[in-house]
Enzyme design. Structure first.
Site, PDB file in Angstrom:
ATOM      1  N   CYS A 148       6.341  -2.603 -13.224  1.00 36.25           N
ATOM      2  CA  CYS A 148       5.342  -1.590 -13.628  1.00 36.25           C
ATOM      3  C   CYS A 148       5.866  -0.619 -14.695  1.00 36.25           C
ATOM      4  O   CYS A 148       5.077  -0.020 -15.430  1.00 36.25           O
ATOM      5  CB  CYS A 148       4.860  -0.834 -12.402  1.00 36.25           C
ATOM      6  SG  CYS A 148       6.181  -0.295 -11.310  1.00 36.25           S
ATOM      7  N   HIS A 241       3.030   5.887 -14.544  1.00 39.53           N
ATOM      8  CA  HIS A 241       4.413   6.030 -14.996  1.00 39.53           C
ATOM      9  C   HIS A 241       4.413   6.553 -16.436  1.00 39.53           C
ATOM     10  O   HIS A 241       3.799   5.949 -17.332  1.00 39.53           O
ATOM     11  CB  HIS A 241       5.130   4.678 -14.968  1.00 39.53           C
ATOM     12  CG  HIS A 241       5.382   4.141 -13.582  1.00 39.53           C
ATOM     13  ND1 HIS A 241       5.140   4.855 -12.431  1.00 39.53           N
ATOM     14  CD2 HIS A 241       5.883   2.941 -13.182  1.00 39.53           C
ATOM     15  CE1 HIS A 241       5.476   4.124 -11.375  1.00 39.53           C
ATOM     16  NE2 HIS A 241       5.927   2.952 -11.811  1.00 39.53           N
TER      17      HIS A 241
HETATM   18  N1  LIG Z   1       3.563  -0.489  -6.295  1.00 38.07           N
HETATM   19  C1  LIG Z   1       3.687  -0.803  -7.584  1.00 38.07           C
HETATM   20  O1  LIG Z   1       3.370   0.007  -8.490  1.00 38.07           O
HETATM   21  C2  LIG Z   1       4.199  -2.169  -8.007  1.00 38.07           C
HETATM   22  C3  LIG Z   1       4.116  -2.503  -9.340  1.00 38.07           C
HETATM   23  C4  LIG Z   1       4.559  -3.755  -9.784  1.00 38.07           C
HETATM   24  C5  LIG Z   1       5.098  -4.637  -8.882  1.00 38.07           C
HETATM   25  N2  LIG Z   1       5.189  -4.307  -7.567  1.00 38.07           N
HETATM   26  C6  LIG Z   1       5.753  -5.327  -6.663  1.00 38.07           C
HETATM   27  O2  LIG Z   1       4.674  -5.864  -5.881  1.00 38.07           O
HETATM   28  C7  LIG Z   1       5.122  -6.149  -4.551  1.00 38.07           C
HETATM   29  C8  LIG Z   1       4.298  -5.367  -3.559  1.00 38.07           C
HETATM   30  O3  LIG Z   1       4.477  -3.970  -3.789  1.00 38.07           O
HETATM   31  P1  LIG Z   1       3.682  -2.876  -2.943  1.00 38.07           P
HETATM   32  O4  LIG Z   1       3.944  -1.596  -3.628  1.00 38.07           O
HETATM   33  O5  LIG Z   1       2.290  -3.323  -2.735  1.00 38.07           O
HETATM   34  O6  LIG Z   1       4.474  -2.945  -1.519  1.00 38.07           O
HETATM   35  P2  LIG Z   1       3.963  -2.570  -0.060  1.00 38.07           P
HETATM   36  O7  LIG Z   1       2.914  -1.529  -0.093  1.00 38.07           O
HETATM   37  O8  LIG Z   1       5.195  -2.313   0.740  1.00 38.07           O
HETATM   38  O9  LIG Z   1       3.290  -3.968   0.466  1.00 38.07           O
HETATM   39  C9  LIG Z   1       4.068  -5.102   0.788  1.00 38.07           C
HETATM   40  C10 LIG Z   1       3.191  -6.247   1.283  1.00 38.07           C
HETATM   41  O10 LIG Z   1       4.061  -7.322   1.688  1.00 38.07           O
HETATM   42  C11 LIG Z   1       3.772  -7.694   3.046  1.00 38.07           C
HETATM   43  N3  LIG Z   1       5.002  -8.087   3.731  1.00 38.07           N
HETATM   44  C12 LIG Z   1       6.088  -7.324   4.025  1.00 38.07           C
HETATM   45  N4  LIG Z   1       7.003  -8.044   4.703  1.00 38.07           N
HETATM   46  C13 LIG Z   1       6.478  -9.290   4.856  1.00 38.07           C
HETATM   47  C14 LIG Z   1       6.930 -10.481   5.493  1.00 38.07           C
HETATM   48  N5  LIG Z   1       8.114 -10.539   6.130  1.00 38.07           N
HETATM   49  N6  LIG Z   1       6.142 -11.580   5.425  1.00 38.07           N
HETATM   50  C15 LIG Z   1       4.944 -11.548   4.816  1.00 38.07           C
HETATM   51  N7  LIG Z   1       4.444 -10.428   4.219  1.00 38.07           N
HETATM   52  C16 LIG Z   1       5.219  -9.321   4.231  1.00 38.07           C
HETATM   53  C17 LIG Z   1       3.187  -6.450   3.680  1.00 38.07           C
HETATM   54  O11 LIG Z   1       2.424  -6.797   4.834  1.00 38.07           O
HETATM   55  P3  LIG Z   1       2.295  -5.821   6.109  1.00 38.07           P
HETATM   56  O12 LIG Z   1       1.292  -4.745   5.744  1.00 38.07           O
HETATM   57  O13 LIG Z   1       1.772  -6.738   7.157  1.00 38.07           O
HETATM   58  O14 LIG Z   1       3.639  -5.271   6.392  1.00 38.07           O
HETATM   59  C18 LIG Z   1       2.339  -5.906   2.517  1.00 38.07           C
HETATM   60  O15 LIG Z   1       1.122  -6.596   2.479  1.00 38.07           O
HETATM   61  C19 LIG Z   1       6.614  -5.816  -4.495  1.00 38.07           C
HETATM   62  O16 LIG Z   1       7.353  -6.987  -4.748  1.00 38.07           O
HETATM   63  C20 LIG Z   1       6.767  -4.807  -5.637  1.00 38.07           C
HETATM   64  O17 LIG Z   1       8.067  -4.779  -6.160  1.00 38.07           O
HETATM   65  C21 LIG Z   1       4.752  -3.099  -7.090  1.00 38.07           C
END
Ligand SMILES: NC(=O)c1ccc[n+]([C@@H]2O[C@H](COP(=O)([O-])OP(=O)(O)OC[C@H]3O[C@@H](n4cnc5c(N)ncnc54)[C@H](OP(=O)(O)O)[C@@H]3O)[C@@H](O)[C@H]2O)c1
Length: 349
Positions: A148, A241
């Site tokens: 991001c 950001h």
């Molecule tokens: N936030 C941002 O601005 C952003 C930007 C670009 C890229 N990203 C990337 O996108 C991804 C998600 O980010 P996020 O911010 O959405 O994170 P988040 O809010 O922590 O969400 C993580 C997701 O992964 C699932 N998960 C966690 N552990 C798991 C497991 N063992 N098996 C299957 N599913 C699992 C969670 O499910 P539960 O709810 O069931 O735990 C949830 O749906 C990450 O790789 C991050 O680096 C994020």
């Protein structure tokens, strides 16, 4: 046109919720399947998800069952916003079993045969999937979007690289808390504070920028021929950001030349009129105190990079500020645009 059914891996997280929200009225895609961790599997989406997007949770998905992240019953096209601790193996398993995985996670971004894509910047890199499928023997494929923080930087750099050539780039970020997922950074750590460290972030920005602005040759990406240095900071902002950027260019230019290059920048998504494509991928603000996350993150539905404060830099050559929405242009919106490009270019047929 009959809509294409899609699934979401990691549907309950910050980015997963953005996918659900952005897909609600999408003209080409419709949600048919949702998955998350075993903590959520077996619940309905409304029960499993702590909804943090301002628009209400779409009615249509409230009672959808949340599945485990296993291929089989998932649609062919799946978006992934899985925690990077699990994304690597899960995404490979989906691609191996014939799914097209359009991912946000960092795990495969730097794999030589995986496109790291910004449709306005390097749409030709999509052809890497041919090598990927051939060499890995997969029926499916993995396509990624950048981190991001990288995306706003690279969108602003792309017209400069194309018009003047880049020699040196220095970027200092002020990153929103939503970039850390949910529940993210503890309140007592971030309120009234700045945290000058985000694990792995500077390395990602430096590596990904060179791959994105690299040239495709003989089925491989030759990294960009310039240096990048990133300082990444977490600040108490909800979304968006902000980045202070200095650049040294390879040819002579003026402030007006940079502004003109940004203002006229259009690319493949605009030519193809993709549904999520911003009409103006880069918006230049004239006010001396913009862009600001409070006022500018929703420009072009959160899909534009907003730049401003362009001026000479006594150390490098020019300096400016850039802003992008981290969970839309930096995540779910970026992946959606990647999938739209794939559809328009025949990769989903
Ligand atoms: N936030 C941002 O601005 C952003 C930007 C670009 C890229 N990203 C990337 O996108 C991804 C998600 O980010 P996020 O911010 O959405 O994170 P988040 O809010 O922590 O969400 C993580 C997701 O992964 C699932 N998960 C966690 N552990 C798991 C497991 N063992 N098996 C299957 N599913 C699992 C969670 O499910 P539960 O709810 O069931 O735990 C949830 O749906 C990450 O790789 C991050 O680096 C994020």
């Amino acid at each position: 046109m009959k809509k294409i059914e899609v699934g979401i891996l990691g549907a309950t997280g910050m980015v997963g919720q953005r996918f659900v929200s952005l897909l609600e009225h999408h003209p080409w895609f419709e949600i048919a399947w949702l998955a998350a961790s075993e903590r959520s599997a077996g619940k309905t989406y409304a029960e499993a998800c702590n909804w943090r997007v301002r628009d209400p949770m779409p009615r249509a998905v409230r009672d959808f069952p949340v599945h485990e992240c296993k291929p089989g019953k998932a649609p062919q096209l799946v978006f992934s916003s899985l925690d990077s601790k699990v994304a690597g193996e899960v995404e490979k398993e989906f691609a191996r079993t014939g799914h097209v995985v359009v991912s946000n996670s960092s795990n495969h971004r730097m794999d030589a045969d995986v496109p790291l894509l910004i449709p306005e910047v390097n749409p030709d890199h999509l052809t890497l999937v041919r090598t990927q499928r051939k060499e890995r023997g997969w029926k499916g494929m993995i396509i990624t979007n950048p981190n991001c923080t990288t995306i706003g930087l690279v969108m602003s750099l792309a017209p400069l690289e194309k018009t003047f050539g880049l020699e040196k780039v220095l970027m200092t970020s002020m990153q929103a808390v939503s970039g850390a997922g949910y529940p993210g950074v503890p309140t007592l750590d971030i309120l009234g504070n700045v945290i000058p460290h985000i694990a792995g972030e500077e390395e990602k920005v430096e590596r990904e920028t060179l791959k994105l602005l690299g040239k495709l040759s003989g089925g491989q990406v030759k990294p960009g021929d310039f240096v990048v240095s990133a300082h990444c900071n977490r600040v108490p902002v909800e979304d968006g950001h902000t980045e202070s950027i200095s650049v040294a260019l390879r040819t002579k230019a003026t402030v007006e030349d940079l502004i003109a290059a940004w203002r006229k920048f259009r690319s493949r998504p605009q030519e193809l009129q993709l549904p999520s494509a911003p009409k103006h991928p880069i918006i230049v603000k004239d006010e001396p105190d913009r862009p600001q996350p409070k006022f500018d993150i929703h420009a072009e539905n959160g899909m534009a990079a907003v730049v401003g404060r362009v001026r000479p830099c006594p150390v490098l050559q020019f300096k400016y500020t850039a802003l992008s929405h981290n969970t839309i242009r930096g995540a779910a919106g970026a992946a959606l645009l990647n999938a739209e490009l794939m559809k328009a270019e025949g990769y989903l047929d």
